[in-house]
Structures are given as C-alpha cells and as structure tokens.
Design an enzyme around this catalytic site. Structure first.
Site, PDB file in Angstrom:
ATOM      1  N   GLY A  36     -19.179   3.891   1.986  1.00  0.00           N
ATOM      2  CA  GLY A  36     -20.418   4.208   2.695  1.00  0.00           C
ATOM      3  C   GLY A  36     -21.048   3.090   3.489  1.00  0.00           C
ATOM      4  O   GLY A  36     -22.059   3.306   4.165  1.00  0.00           O
ATOM      5  N   GLU A  77     -11.875  -1.660  -8.485  1.00  0.00           N
ATOM      6  CA  GLU A  77     -12.004  -0.437  -9.268  1.00  0.00           C
ATOM      7  C   GLU A  77     -10.867  -0.254 -10.264  1.00  0.00           C
ATOM      8  O   GLU A  77     -10.961   0.584 -11.159  1.00  0.00           O
ATOM      9  CB  GLU A  77     -12.086   0.778  -8.338  1.00  0.00           C
ATOM     10  N   ASN A 109      -9.863   3.778  -0.640  1.00  0.00           N
ATOM     11  CA  ASN A 109     -11.245   4.257  -0.616  1.00  0.00           C
ATOM     12  C   ASN A 109     -12.169   3.306   0.125  1.00  0.00           C
ATOM     13  O   ASN A 109     -13.229   3.710   0.617  1.00  0.00           O
ATOM     14  CB  ASN A 109     -11.772   4.438  -2.046  1.00  0.00           C
ATOM     15  N   GLU A 160       0.857  -1.190   0.000  1.00  0.00           N
ATOM     16  CA  GLU A 160       0.000   0.000   0.000  1.00  0.00           C
ATOM     17  C   GLU A 160       0.891   1.237   0.000  1.00  0.00           C
ATOM     18  O   GLU A 160       1.785   1.359   0.830  1.00  0.00           O
ATOM     19  CB  GLU A 160      -0.898  -0.003   1.232  1.00  0.00           C
ATOM     20  N   ARG A 193     -27.032   7.398 -10.145  1.00  0.00           N
ATOM     21  CA  ARG A 193     -26.223   8.528  -9.690  1.00  0.00           C
ATOM     22  C   ARG A 193     -25.926   9.537 -10.799  1.00  0.00           C
ATOM     23  O   ARG A 193     -25.856  10.737 -10.540  1.00  0.00           O
ATOM     24  CB  ARG A 193     -24.923   8.005  -9.081  1.00  0.00           C
TER      25      ARG A 193
END
Length: 513
Positions: free
Chosen positions: A85, A476, A80, A72, A334
């Site tokens: 959320g 992602e 993220n 990392e 969205r």
C-alpha cells in the site's frame, strides 16, 4: 466446557502443550541431505524471494563484497511488496515534524507490543523502531526513493500519525529502486526459479538449494532441476502464505476459500514447509491478519483501501447499513476492525466507509489522480447529497446522520466519547458535499508468524534454538516482531530493517568451501 472445571481444563491444556513440545524437541532437526555430485552454480549468498527484505539483503551482502544470487519463483519480481500500500511506519521523519506530531521509537514500540497482545519479542520490536528512521533515510540516500513531503498518514493502532507515504502510491517505488541498485552493483535477480529444497548437510550446515529453473507457477514438476551452492549462506525472504487456502485454513480454520486475499497468487506455503522440514523453529504461524478495508468488487488489494483508510478512517466514519451506526473505532488495529465487520457480514449486513469532500482532500494531495481511478472503477462512489448516498447504498439515513453528528462533536471537542478514537488535530467537521462511500470486506493480508530468528537474522533450530549455520531469514518469512496483530505500515519497516541486517550478517559468514 460445561463438564470441565476451569482448573481441570488448564491442567489438560498444559499437559497437551508439554506433549506437543516434546514431540517437536525429539524431532531430528539436522537432516542428512544427499549432497549433489556437483553444483551447477556457486555464489557466496543465495537469496530466496525478491520483495523488500530479499532485495535489501542482497544489496547489503553485495556491498560487503559477497557474490549474490536472488531467486524469485514467479514471472515478475517483487512479490507482495510490489503491490504493498505504499506507507512505512517511521517515527521522527521531517514530514511528521512538519505537521507537529510528537513521536519516538519507544512510543512506536509501545504501540506495536500493545496491539500485538504482548506476543511480540520486545528486543526485536524496539530495535526495529530505533532503526526505522535511519532505514527510511537509507531508502532516500542509498536508493533515491521518493516520498510525499506534505504529510504523513495514520493506520489503525498507531498512537499518532507516523506513516510516511510513497509518492508512487505503492511498494513498487521501493522495489524498483532496489532492483536498480542491484543492477548498479552487478546483480540481476532471476525469475521463474523455484526453490524446491534447502540442502542441509550432515554437519548441520545449510550449503545450498535445489531449484527448478524455468518453473511455471503453480506446476511443482515444471522446470529443470539445478543445484546452487551457497558458500556462505542462504537468506530466506520468501514472504507469507496468504494465498494458500489449504495451508492457511489449517492454521486458522475460519480462513476458507470464502475469504478473499490481498496477496499475490505466489504467496504460498512451499518455502514454509521446507524451512520446517530442515529444522527451522516456526513460531506463531496461526496468527494471520485480515485487512478490513478492501472493496468486495475488487480482486486482491485493490485501491479502495486508500479511501477507506486514508480518508474515512482518519477524517470520516465507518458505519453499518441496518442502523447507520458507527460500529468500531475506525483507527483500531486491523484485527479489531476486521472482526467487527465480520459480525455484520455474518448477519447479512454490510459495512461502509463514508467521507465528505473535505475528508478526501488529504488523499487527493498525497495521491493525485487516485480518487478519479476509484470512481472510474466504482469501488468508491460519489453522491451529491447524504440522502442520495443513503438511498443508493441502502444505509439507514437517520442513523447515518446521527453518526456524523457524533463524529463532528468529537472533532469539535477533540474527544470521541463513543469509541475513544484518536481525533486528528487537522480533522474538520463533516458536511461538505459531495459525499463519498466504499463498501468493506476483510481479506487475508499478512502472516505474523514464521521462522524464529535472533537479532542478527540467523534462522534458529527447533531442537536447541541455536542458529542454523549458513541460514538467515527476514521479512514476512519470520515471526516474533508483530505478535497477534501487525500495525499497518510496519511490514515495510520490518522487511527493510531486518533484510539489511540479514544481508550484512550473511556476508560475514566464513565460506564452507
């Protein structure tokens, strides 16, 4: 366009596309890297990134008997994912059944493909949806992740409520449990290790990475250069580039520095550029999602979104200030909602999420103490009367009243005649004080495109679309799953489903040394 016929324009566009495709396919996608004179360290699997996908890949690879290294670049783990959320799209959970919602993997796949404008790869979507429930069960049984048992929530674009809610209120509940599992397996992810180069040999195989250990973000010259050998494979799980203004605005020129982001500062493009440099087929990278529900007073993701989405979008209304009118289906995807808000912002207007005390009640049950934090930070504000709310926020009162009457009629008739919004069967009419409100601005949130992969998580070569030996990708960092629009809660599902697959498959690779 007025001087070009549509037919001529289409021919020109097609010719341009052919030239561009030709330029890509003639590129040398098996670069000869100078192999290091010696490797500083050797592992079977090297994982780049410590979010949901990278940690899931590392767990599965280690369980399969491979030695694993997780790298990392930032000072803290999680990317993220740790500020996510806290919801996961899953059809068929006990919580969903408890509330009486009928659902299926096929319906979830239909939702994802419809809202993704058909740019999704259907096989990847359907497999993700079929693996969603077993993967959710894996988080419970394997990791001990704690989920809210009383209810599920609904994000825009989903036909029915299917979002499982993390008790911890954010993705940290999963990330921390993944890190704990790796510790149990004898793997400790490393921080401040920046992947500078993917080493792809003359035979086309990825054999390791060049890193900077002791890296200080964002100084690309910081840290000590080291070479880490991957005997079996490298797994790229480096996430998106939402915080990289220069790179994202090349993909979508509208996303300048004037547009904020929900992403953590390390969501930058270095790994994307490096993956492209060594020959990965990068697809749909210009599809970048903005989240519609963030408060302008908060940096990054913030916490107002849980009110705007979990209370107002499900049980209240979204209105614009000039007329007090509802301006969009509050449960549209969205992109639709962000674009609608942008229209009013560009005219000097403002957009608000509004709910009454009944509308916030489900949020307070699933996220105890959150409303108090929102009020303390003033990203959500409370008023004793609707009149006081309209005056305090400068919203047209008569229009606001009409919007609430309109929504109450939809609740009573179970049909929204104006926008066709899904009417939750548990919704009640608005009118019980106190009233709550938050302002909303879109922020860059998620990159839908990325490395093209096959069903086993192999990264594919730009020249021939065949797997690049020794290279996998998940989360992602990849493209093809979400198409034009990612549905909220589906990133967690995507990352963990395909992260696990990448780890399992990478561990099966034959070691090259």
């Amino acid at each position: 366009m007025s001087n070009l016929s549509r037919r001529h324009w289409l021919k020109t566009a097609a010719a341009g596309s052919t030239l561009f495709a030709g330029a890509l396919t003639t590129a040398h996608a098996t670069p000869i890297e100078p192999m290091p004179q010696k490797w500083d360290e050797t592992f079977d699997i090297v994982v780049i990134g410590s979010g949901f996908a990278g940690l899931a890949a590392a767990i599965e690879a280690r369980k399969a008997g491979a030695s694993v290294c997780v790298l990392e670049k930032m000072r803290t783990l999680g990317g993220n994912s740790i500020i996510n959320g806290g919801i996961m799209g899953v059809p068929g959970t006990p919580m969903q059944k408890k509330q009486g919602y009928k659902d299926s993997p096929e319906l979830m796949a239909e939702d994802m493909i419809r809202e993704g404008a058909g740019l999704n790869h259907p096989d990847k979507v359907l497999h993700l949806c079929r693996e969603a429930l077993p993967t959710w069960e894996w988080t419970v049984k394997e990791l001990g992740v704690d989920w809210v048992q009383e209810r599920v929530s609904q994000e825009g674009g989903h036909t029915v409520p299917r979002c499982a809610i993390l008790k911890g209120g954010s993705g940290s509940e999963i990330v921390n449990k993944e890190i704990a599992k790796l510790k149990e397996l004898g793997v400790k992810p490393r921080t401040r290790v920046f992947m500078e180069k993917i080493i792809r040999d003359a035979d086309g195989r990825v054999k390791g990475v060049q890193v900077r250990e002791g890296y200080k973000f964002p100084d690309a010259t910081s840290g000590k250069v080291k070479f880490i050998c991957a005997r079996k494979a490298v797994v790229l799980a480096h996430g998106g580039f939402g915080a990289d203004v220069a790179f994202r605005s090349q993909q979508d020129p509208k996303l300048t520095e004037k547009v904020g982001t929900t992403c953590q500062p390390g969501a930058t493009s270095e790994a994307w550029r490096e993956a492209a440099r060594i020959g990965c087929h990068m697809i749909q990278t210009s599809w970048i999602q903005c989240a519609p529900w963030s408060a302008p007073t908060e940096k990054g993701m913030g916490i107002a979104l849980f009110f705007a989405q979990g209370a107002a979008a499900m049980y209240g209304v979204w209105v614009e200030d000039k007329g007090g009118n509802r301006f969009v289906n509050e449960l549209a995807n969205r992109k639709v909602r962000s674009d609608a808000i942008m229209v009013y912002l560009n005219k000097g207007g403002h957009c608000y999420a509004v709910a009454d005390s009944t509308g916030v009640q489900p949020m307070t049950v699933s996220r105890p103490g959150l409303l108090e934090k929102q009020l303390e930070r003033k990203c959500v504000r409370r008023y004793d009367t609707l009149e006081a709310l309209a005056a305090g926020e400068k919203i047209n009162l008569e229009g606001l009243k009409k919007s609430i009457v309109e929504w109450n009629h939809a609740v009573e008739t179970k049909k929204d005649d104006h926008f066709g919004r899904y009417v939750n069967p548990h919704a009640k009419t608005m009118g019980k004080a106190p009233w709550y409100v938050s302002e909303m601005v879109p922020k860059v949130h998620h990159c839908m495109g990325g490395i093209n992969t096959d069903m086993q998580g192999h990264a594919l070569d730009i020249v021939n679309d065949k797997p690049i030996p020794g290279l996998y990708a998940a989360g992602e960092a990849t493209g093809g799953v979400h198409g034009a629009v990612r549905l909220g809660s589906c990133a967690v599902t995507d990352c963990i489903v395909y992260g696990r697959i990448a780890g399992i498959e990478a561990a099966k690779e034959k070691a090259w040394c």
